[in-house]
Design a protein around this motif. Structure first.
Motif, PDB file in Angstrom:
ATOM      1  N   GLN A 151      45.896 -64.455 -27.505  1.00  0.00           N
ATOM      2  CA  GLN A 151      46.071 -64.709 -28.937  1.00  0.00           C
ATOM      3  C   GLN A 151      44.709 -64.939 -29.600  1.00  0.00           C
ATOM      4  O   GLN A 151      44.046 -65.927 -29.295  1.00  0.00           O
ATOM      5  N   PRO A 152      44.283 -64.048 -30.466  1.00  0.00           N
ATOM      6  CA  PRO A 152      43.057 -64.319 -31.220  1.00  0.00           C
ATOM      7  C   PRO A 152      43.220 -65.619 -32.010  1.00  0.00           C
ATOM      8  O   PRO A 152      44.253 -65.841 -32.652  1.00  0.00           O
ATOM      9  N   ALA A 153      42.211 -66.463 -31.966  1.00  0.00           N
ATOM     10  CA  ALA A 153      42.300 -67.750 -32.666  1.00  0.00           C
ATOM     11  C   ALA A 153      40.899 -68.236 -33.013  1.00  0.00           C
ATOM     12  O   ALA A 153      39.930 -67.938 -32.321  1.00  0.00           O
ATOM     13  N   TYR A 154      40.818 -68.988 -34.115  1.00  0.00           N
ATOM     14  CA  TYR A 154      39.551 -69.588 -34.495  1.00  0.00           C
ATOM     15  C   TYR A 154      39.819 -70.868 -35.277  1.00  0.00           C
ATOM     16  O   TYR A 154      40.949 -71.132 -35.727  1.00  0.00           O
ATOM     17  N   VAL A 155      38.770 -71.670 -35.432  1.00  0.00           N
ATOM     18  CA  VAL A 155      38.857 -72.929 -36.167  1.00  0.00           C
ATOM     19  C   VAL A 155      38.084 -72.777 -37.472  1.00  0.00           C
ATOM     20  O   VAL A 155      36.925 -72.352 -37.477  1.00  0.00           O
TER      21      VAL A 155
ATOM     22  N   VAL B 162      39.231 -58.513 -31.491  1.00  0.00           N
ATOM     23  CA  VAL B 162      39.929 -57.956 -32.658  1.00  0.00           C
ATOM     24  C   VAL B 162      39.049 -57.946 -33.899  1.00  0.00           C
ATOM     25  O   VAL B 162      38.978 -56.944 -34.622  1.00  0.00           O
ATOM     26  N   PHE B 163      38.361 -59.050 -34.169  1.00  0.00           N
ATOM     27  CA  PHE B 163      37.643 -59.195 -35.438  1.00  0.00           C
ATOM     28  C   PHE B 163      36.129 -59.014 -35.331  1.00  0.00           C
ATOM     29  O   PHE B 163      35.450 -58.886 -36.353  1.00  0.00           O
TER      30      PHE B 163
ATOM     31  N   ARG C  25      48.282 -56.922 -40.773  1.00  0.00           N
ATOM     32  CA  ARG C  25      48.052 -55.629 -40.132  1.00  0.00           C
ATOM     33  C   ARG C  25      46.556 -55.326 -40.156  1.00  0.00           C
ATOM     34  O   ARG C  25      45.920 -55.443 -41.198  1.00  0.00           O
ATOM     35  N   ILE C  26      46.048 -54.938 -38.996  1.00  0.00           N
ATOM     36  CA  ILE C  26      44.621 -54.695 -38.826  1.00  0.00           C
ATOM     37  C   ILE C  26      44.402 -53.238 -38.433  1.00  0.00           C
ATOM     38  O   ILE C  26      45.106 -52.701 -37.568  1.00  0.00           O
ATOM     39  N   ASP C  27      43.420 -52.597 -39.041  1.00  0.00           N
ATOM     40  CA  ASP C  27      42.972 -51.271 -38.602  1.00  0.00           C
ATOM     41  C   ASP C  27      41.708 -51.471 -37.767  1.00  0.00           C
ATOM     42  O   ASP C  27      40.596 -51.580 -38.302  1.00  0.00           O
ATOM     43  N   HIS C  28      41.892 -51.533 -36.457  1.00  0.00           N
ATOM     44  CA  HIS C  28      40.765 -51.774 -35.560  1.00  0.00           C
ATOM     45  C   HIS C  28      39.986 -50.477 -35.357  1.00  0.00           C
ATOM     46  O   HIS C  28      40.592 -49.416 -35.168  1.00  0.00           O
ATOM     47  N   PRO C  29      38.653 -50.526 -35.392  1.00  0.00           N
ATOM     48  CA  PRO C  29      37.874 -49.287 -35.279  1.00  0.00           C
ATOM     49  C   PRO C  29      38.055 -48.548 -33.960  1.00  0.00           C
ATOM     50  O   PRO C  29      37.848 -47.332 -33.901  1.00  0.00           O
ATOM     51  N   LYS C  30      38.463 -49.232 -32.900  1.00  0.00           N
ATOM     52  CA  LYS C  30      38.662 -48.582 -31.605  1.00  0.00           C
ATOM     53  C   LYS C  30      40.137 -48.475 -31.218  1.00  0.00           C
ATOM     54  O   LYS C  30      40.563 -47.450 -30.677  1.00  0.00           O
TER      55      LYS C  30
ATOM     56  N   SER D  65      50.768 -53.389 -30.220  1.00  0.00           N
ATOM     57  CA  SER D  65      49.643 -54.296 -30.440  1.00  0.00           C
ATOM     58  C   SER D  65      49.309 -55.129 -29.207  1.00  0.00           C
ATOM     59  O   SER D  65      48.127 -55.407 -28.946  1.00  0.00           O
ATOM     60  N   ILE D  66      50.317 -55.535 -28.436  1.00  0.00           N
ATOM     61  CA  ILE D  66      50.056 -56.364 -27.254  1.00  0.00           C
ATOM     62  C   ILE D  66      49.242 -55.585 -26.231  1.00  0.00           C
ATOM     63  O   ILE D  66      48.255 -56.082 -25.676  1.00  0.00           O
ATOM     64  N   ARG D  67      49.640 -54.330 -25.986  1.00  0.00           N
ATOM     65  CA  ARG D  67      48.906 -53.507 -25.026  1.00  0.00           C
ATOM     66  C   ARG D  67      47.507 -53.173 -25.535  1.00  0.00           C
ATOM     67  O   ARG D  67      46.534 -53.144 -24.772  1.00  0.00           O
ATOM     68  N   LYS D  68      47.390 -52.931 -26.813  1.00  0.00           N
ATOM     69  CA  LYS D  68      46.072 -52.627 -27.374  1.00  0.00           C
ATOM     70  C   LYS D  68      45.129 -53.824 -27.233  1.00  0.00           C
ATOM     71  O   LYS D  68      43.941 -53.666 -26.908  1.00  0.00           O
ATOM     72  N   LEU D  69      45.647 -55.038 -27.489  1.00  0.00           N
ATOM     73  CA  LEU D  69      44.819 -56.227 -27.338  1.00  0.00           C
ATOM     74  C   LEU D  69      44.391 -56.394 -25.883  1.00  0.00           C
ATOM     75  O   LEU D  69      43.234 -56.741 -25.598  1.00  0.00           O
ATOM     76  N   ASP D  70      45.297 -56.130 -24.965  1.00  0.00           N
ATOM     77  CA  ASP D  70      44.974 -56.242 -23.537  1.00  0.00           C
ATOM     78  C   ASP D  70      43.830 -55.295 -23.176  1.00  0.00           C
ATOM     79  O   ASP D  70      42.898 -55.672 -22.450  1.00  0.00           O
ATOM     80  N   ARG D  71      43.857 -54.067 -23.694  1.00  0.00           N
ATOM     81  CA  ARG D  71      42.798 -53.100 -23.396  1.00  0.00           C
ATOM     82  C   ARG D  71      41.470 -53.551 -24.016  1.00  0.00           C
ATOM     83  O   ARG D  71      40.411 -53.405 -23.410  1.00  0.00           O
ATOM     84  N   LEU D  72      41.528 -54.097 -25.227  1.00  0.00           N
ATOM     85  CA  LEU D  72      40.317 -54.566 -25.878  1.00  0.00           C
ATOM     86  C   LEU D  72      39.675 -55.714 -25.089  1.00  0.00           C
ATOM     87  O   LEU D  72      38.441 -55.790 -24.954  1.00  0.00           O
ATOM     88  N   LEU D  73      40.513 -56.608 -24.571  1.00  0.00           N
ATOM     89  CA  LEU D  73      39.995 -57.731 -23.790  1.00  0.00           C
ATOM     90  C   LEU D  73      39.356 -57.259 -22.485  1.00  0.00           C
ATOM     91  O   LEU D  73      38.305 -57.759 -22.072  1.00  0.00           O
TER      92      LEU D  73
END
Length: 285
Positions: A126-130, A147-148, A234-239, A271-279
């Protein structure tokens, strides 16, 4: 029976008991008064509290007797100071008096608690920030970088959320529903900023956004305000392409000017699989 009258009576009795308990834990020496004659009961006398707070002795006695007297916010602040209440006790005093508790205005460096940093690190999927008082990004996790982007490469105002939304062209392109999200974010930022009216850091940021964003310049004078909301982004990720997240903003205990913002990837757009690949592309932790 009128429920409101019952609640008022209960609150007055609780207020009276609370004031007595705080008065009885103090000594004349602790508040700079002479001990005087021998005391039959512990703590300060009622007239001493009244003297320290600058209120009438009879009026304060009525307050401790649970009578229907309604102290102003200024009087409550004076009583809090006289009774040496800490912030939690001061807030309790105001709530018992059916008054909005005063906001504590803080300044200086913002330090994210270690417990929150550990929580961020544990949120692998889960992307998260403070966010800080001015919506500066104070801390983040690997998923947020995936992601960001890497916030460590940004400095000063560039690491501010409002700056990224209204001035950073690359960040703006990632937000699919920018036309909806941007004015809502501005309204929430304004609602938060009122507690820091006149703060030079806020004033400088607002001046910068006004100078560099036509939308901010047009919308800020409307004085729209909005409470923090969750929703879908909704995010348009460059990759990775289109990704969809459910996001929410959470208050951090004992840090009233900080928020933990969490993005949960949804099944939409894989989105879940895409985040996994990005990580995985970021490499080992």
């Amino acid at each position: 029976m009128d429920t409101r009258l019952v609640l008022d009576d209960t609150r007055r009795r609780d207020l009276a008991a609370f004031l007595r308990s705080r008065r009885e834990r103090l000594t004349p020496k602790s508040v700079g008064l002479a001990p005087g004659a021998r005391r039959r009961t512990p703590g300060l006398r009622r007239e001493e509290v009244a003297l320290l707070a600058g209120v009438g002795s009879t009026w304060y006695t009525w307050l401790e007797q649970g009578r229907d007297v309604r102290p102003s916010a200024e009087v409550l602040s004076a009583l809090a100071k006289a009774l040496q209440l800490d912030p939690a006790e001061q807030r309790h005093l105001f709530l018992l008096s059916d008054r909005p508790a005063p906001e504590l205005r803080r300044s200086g460096p913002e330090i994210v608690p270690d417990s929150i940093l550990r929580m961020l690190d544990s949120m692998g999927g889960q992307p998260a920030y403070v966010l800080g008082r001015r919506w500066d990004i104070l801390a983040w996790n690997r998923a947020a970088v995936a992601v960001f982007g890497d916030y460590s490469r940004l400095g000063g105002d560039a690491r501010n959320t409002m700056h990224m939304i209204f001035v950073d062209a690359d960040h703006r392109r990632k937000i699919v529903d920018w036309d909806l999200l941007a004015p809502a974010s501005l309204a929430m930022f304004r609602a938060d900023s009122v507690r820091h009216a006149g703060d030079p850091d806020f004033e400088r940021l607002i001046a910068l956004l006004t100078a560099h964003s036509a939308e901010f310049r047009a919308w800020w004078p409307r004085h729209e305000v909005q409470r923090p909301l969750g929703g879908v982004k909704r995010i348009d990720h460059p990759k990775a392409g289109r990704m969809v997240f459910e996001y929410t903003s959470l208050a951090i205990a004992d840090q009233p000017d900080m928020k933990l913002v969490v993005y949960t990837p949804l099944e939409d757009e894989r989105s879940i699989r895409k985040l996994d690949r990005l990580l995985k592309a970021l490499g080992p932790v």
